[in-house]
Design a protein around this motif. Structure first.
Motif, PDB file in Angstrom:
ATOM      1  N   ASP A 109      19.521  55.391  32.348  1.00 54.84           N
ATOM      2  CA  ASP A 109      19.170  53.974  32.381  1.00 54.84           C
ATOM      3  C   ASP A 109      17.655  53.848  32.508  1.00 54.84           C
ATOM      4  O   ASP A 109      17.091  54.108  33.573  1.00 54.84           O
ATOM      5  CB  ASP A 109      19.863  53.281  33.548  1.00 54.84           C
ATOM      6  N   ASN A 112      16.392  51.366  35.289  1.00 54.41           N
ATOM      7  CA  ASN A 112      16.781  51.547  36.689  1.00 54.41           C
ATOM      8  C   ASN A 112      15.533  51.647  37.570  1.00 54.41           C
ATOM      9  O   ASN A 112      14.694  52.532  37.394  1.00 54.41           O
ATOM     10  CB  ASN A 112      17.630  52.804  36.832  1.00 54.41           C
ATOM     11  N   GLY A 113      15.401  50.716  38.537  1.00 56.23           N
ATOM     12  CA  GLY A 113      14.266  50.724  39.446  1.00 56.23           C
ATOM     13  C   GLY A 113      13.021  50.063  38.912  1.00 56.23           C
ATOM     14  O   GLY A 113      11.986  50.055  39.585  1.00 56.23           O
TER      15      GLY A 113
END
Length: 319
Positions: A109, A112-113
């Motif tokens: 992903d 993500n973050g």
């Protein structure tokens, strides 16, 4: 009788002539220059009035300082107009570079973050655009470029590097000590595993040899490769040993000074690898002087292993 008024230009009886008023502002002609009034004085020419130039700015009048007339008052600086507040660029929060394990079935992903925010527009995380991709099924280095634009058209961008690495297999094997003459399987208690491929124990290869009929230390090297070409090797030591023989009848012995005792009498040896052990040897004992002495018994089995044991000999003086 009333005398008629004199003509306006009749100056016959006057001492000075009167010049009629005119709108002529031109300079006195050269013919008129040098003429004198009736009193003999030279006339002063009148300076003409300069016409006003509409394109030429008029010099401003410097105001007077009433407290100090000699120092004029400086004009007041105009107040700077209020500048409109500048638009701030968005803030993009991107995690640091990362190394991930190769995976044939997994996905990565890229968001993500990752977050984005703007002073004017608030949360812009959903507006983030990503250029590049990460293929977890193939080793390599992948660069991802993140960008976000606010409503005023200001754009912020950042880059991030993702490294896909193949985890090498892990071999579990420890040094071993085995007894001489016993059977030995080099892959017993040896295992191999891999993050991507799981159990690879059946794929282990062994180089080297262990002769269990000979005492000593040998080396074995284990190697295994995963399906992506990652290889691991590990070398261990295999030590072949023999059990010690055992002596009986080696209690402390007291002998007379100067005597020649039979140190083999009552002594026997037991060999774990032979029902009929070979003979043993014993060192000599000096009985010339009294005191506590020591002798050593030795036995060599069929493997060449030597077993030794000491015995105390007490030498006493003659009566």
């Amino acid at each position: 009788a009333v005398e008629p008024p004199k003509a306006l230009n009749d100056n016959s009886d006057d001492t000075a002539s009167v010049k009629p008023l005119t709108n002529d502002t031109t300079e006195t002609s050269q013919t008129d220059q040098g003429k004198t009034n009736d009193d003999g004085k030279t006339p002063i020419p009148v300076n003409p009035i300069e016409p006003v130039d509409p394109d030429k700015p008029v010099n401003p009048i410097t105001p007077v300082n009433p407290d100090n007339p000699d120092n004029p008052v400086n004009p007041v600086d105009p107040v700077n107009p209020v500048q409109p507040e500048q638009n701030t660029a968005p803030v993009l929060n991107v995690p640091e570079d990362q190394t991930v394990s190769l995976s044939h079935n997994g996905t990565f992903d890229v968001l993500n973050g990752v977050t984005a925010s703007d002073k004017e527009d608030g949360d812009l995380t959903k507006a983030i655009k990503v250029t590049g991709n990460v293929d977890l099924s193939k080793e390599g280095t992948y660069t991802l470029t993140y960008s976000v634009t606010d409503s005023a058209g200001q754009t912020t961008s950042a880059k991030r590097v993702i490294t896909v690495a193949n985890d090498l297999p892990v071999i579990s094997a420890d040094d071993q000590t085995i007894e001489v003459g016993t059977s030995f399987d080099p892959v017993v208690n040896v295992t191999a595993s891999d993050v991507q491929d799981g159990d690879l124990t059946k794929d282990i290869k062994v180089t080297g040899n262990v002769d269990t009929t000979k005492l000593g230390t040998s080396q074995l090297t284990y190697s295994v490769s995963d399906h992506d070409g990652g290889q691991t090797t590990k070398t261990i030591n295999i030590t072949v040993y023999a059990k010690d023989a055992s002596f009986s009848g080696l209690d402390a012995l007291t002998v007379q000074q100067g005597s020649t005792p039979d140190l083999r009498k009552g002594v026997s040896v037991s060999d774990p690898y032979s029902a009929t052990p070979s003979d043993f040897t014993v060192t000599a004992c000096d009985t010339k002087t009294p005191g506590q002495k020591s002798v050593t018994y030795s036995y060599i089995d069929k493997w060449g292993h030597v077993t030794t044991q000491d015995r105390v000999i007490n030498v006493i003086a003659e009566k």
